[in-house]
Write a protein that holds these residues in place. Structure first.
Motif, PDB file in Angstrom:
ATOM      1  N   VAL A  12       0.836  -1.207   0.000  1.00 16.94           N
ATOM      2  CA  VAL A  12       0.000   0.000   0.000  1.00 16.94           C
ATOM      3  C   VAL A  12       0.867   1.253   0.000  1.00 16.94           C
ATOM      4  N   ALA A  13       1.938   1.244   0.780  1.00 15.74           N
ATOM      5  CA  ALA A  13       2.802   2.428   0.861  1.00 15.74           C
ATOM      6  C   ALA A  13       3.470   2.723  -0.472  1.00 15.74           C
ATOM      7  N   GLN A  14       3.766   1.684  -1.256  1.00 12.88           N
ATOM      8  CA  GLN A  14       4.419   1.920  -2.541  1.00 12.88           C
ATOM      9  C   GLN A  14       3.503   2.591  -3.547  1.00 12.88           C
ATOM     10  N   LEU A  15       2.214   2.561  -3.300  1.00  8.10           N
ATOM     11  CA  LEU A  15       1.298   3.252  -4.192  1.00  8.10           C
ATOM     12  C   LEU A  15       1.408   4.765  -4.056  1.00  8.10           C
ATOM     13  N   PHE A  16       1.818   5.235  -2.870  1.00 11.27           N
ATOM     14  CA  PHE A  16       1.816   6.665  -2.592  1.00 11.27           C
ATOM     15  C   PHE A  16       3.188   7.248  -2.309  1.00 11.27           C
ATOM     16  N   LEU A  17       4.150   6.427  -1.948  1.00 13.01           N
ATOM     17  CA  LEU A  17       5.471   6.903  -1.543  1.00 13.01           C
ATOM     18  C   LEU A  17       6.543   6.399  -2.498  1.00 13.01           C
ATOM     19  N   PRO A  18       7.775   6.887  -2.402  1.00  8.68           N
ATOM     20  CA  PRO A  18       8.853   6.429  -3.282  1.00  8.68           C
ATOM     21  C   PRO A  18       9.209   4.964  -3.062  1.00  8.68           C
ATOM     22  N   TRP A  19      10.028   4.440  -3.954  1.00 10.70           N
ATOM     23  CA  TRP A  19      10.370   3.014  -3.923  1.00 10.70           C
ATOM     24  C   TRP A  19      11.092   2.616  -2.651  1.00 10.70           C
ATOM     25  N   TRP A  20      11.861   3.526  -2.042  1.00  8.30           N
ATOM     26  CA  TRP A  20      12.686   3.163  -0.906  1.00  8.30           C
ATOM     27  C   TRP A  20      11.876   2.950   0.367  1.00  8.30           C
ATOM     28  N   VAL A  21      10.566   3.106   0.302  1.00  7.79           N
ATOM     29  CA  VAL A  21       9.727   2.781   1.446  1.00  7.79           C
ATOM     30  C   VAL A  21       9.795   1.282   1.748  1.00  7.79           C
ATOM     31  N   ILE A  22      10.245   0.478   0.754  1.00 11.13           N
ATOM     32  CA  ILE A  22      10.379  -0.961   0.993  1.00 11.13           C
ATOM     33  C   ILE A  22      11.479  -1.263   2.000  1.00 11.13           C
ATOM     34  N   ALA A  23      12.349  -0.320   2.268  1.00  9.77           N
ATOM     35  CA  ALA A  23      13.357  -0.501   3.315  1.00  9.77           C
ATOM     36  C   ALA A  23      12.839   0.002   4.656  1.00  9.77           C
ATOM     37  N   LEU A  24      12.033   1.024   4.641  1.00 12.46           N
ATOM     38  CA  LEU A  24      11.535   1.620   5.875  1.00 12.46           C
ATOM     39  C   LEU A  24      10.519   0.722   6.576  1.00 12.46           C
ATOM     40  N   VAL A  25       9.623   0.129   5.819  1.00  8.36           N
ATOM     41  CA  VAL A  25       8.574  -0.707   6.417  1.00  8.36           C
ATOM     42  C   VAL A  25       9.160  -1.922   7.137  1.00  8.36           C
TER      43      VAL A  25
END
Length: 119
Positions: A12-25
């Motif tokens: 869900v976060a990748q729909l609205f935020l940049p790709w690097w959110v995959i590291a933050l989550v």
């Protein structure tokens, strides 16, 4: 439970935020929930590998392989489906290392017995 949280929140976060959110989550989830480093790595890796590979396969399917086949030629891959696998692998590695980092950051500030008997 960690797997599902990482999978859903990252997708869900990748729909609205940049790709690097995959590291933050995975970093935050593993800092909060993981019991050991190996579990943090493999659950984060698997969750994001599924997310990125599924999205790459969706894009491959929607364009009948035209886009992914052209991009795979740039990287000297045999076909577009190999690119789907590489995308899943890259996303999984980023998330896996972020999950381990989150677990180890928490373990720096929590005593060893509190990590084991936390729940």
């Amino acid at each position: 439970m960690e797997f599902l949280i990482i999978l859903v929140v990252a997708a869900v976060a990748q729909l609205f935020l940049p790709w690097w959110v995959i590291a933050l989550v995975p970093f935050l989830v593993c800092m909060w929930m993981s019991k050991n480093g190996w579990k943090a790595f493999f659950l984060s890796f698997a969750a994001l590998c599924v997310v990125w590979a599924a999205f790459a396969w969706y894009l491959h399917d929607q364009t009948n392989g035209a886009m992914s086949d052209r991009i795979s030629q740039i990287f000297f891959l045999p076909n577009g489906l190999a690119l789907v696998g590489v995308a899943g692998l890259v996303g999984g590695l980023v998330a896996g290392f972020a999950g381990v980092a989150g677990y180890h950051l928490r373990s720096m500030f929590v005593r060893k017995n509190e990590l084991v008997y936390r729940r």
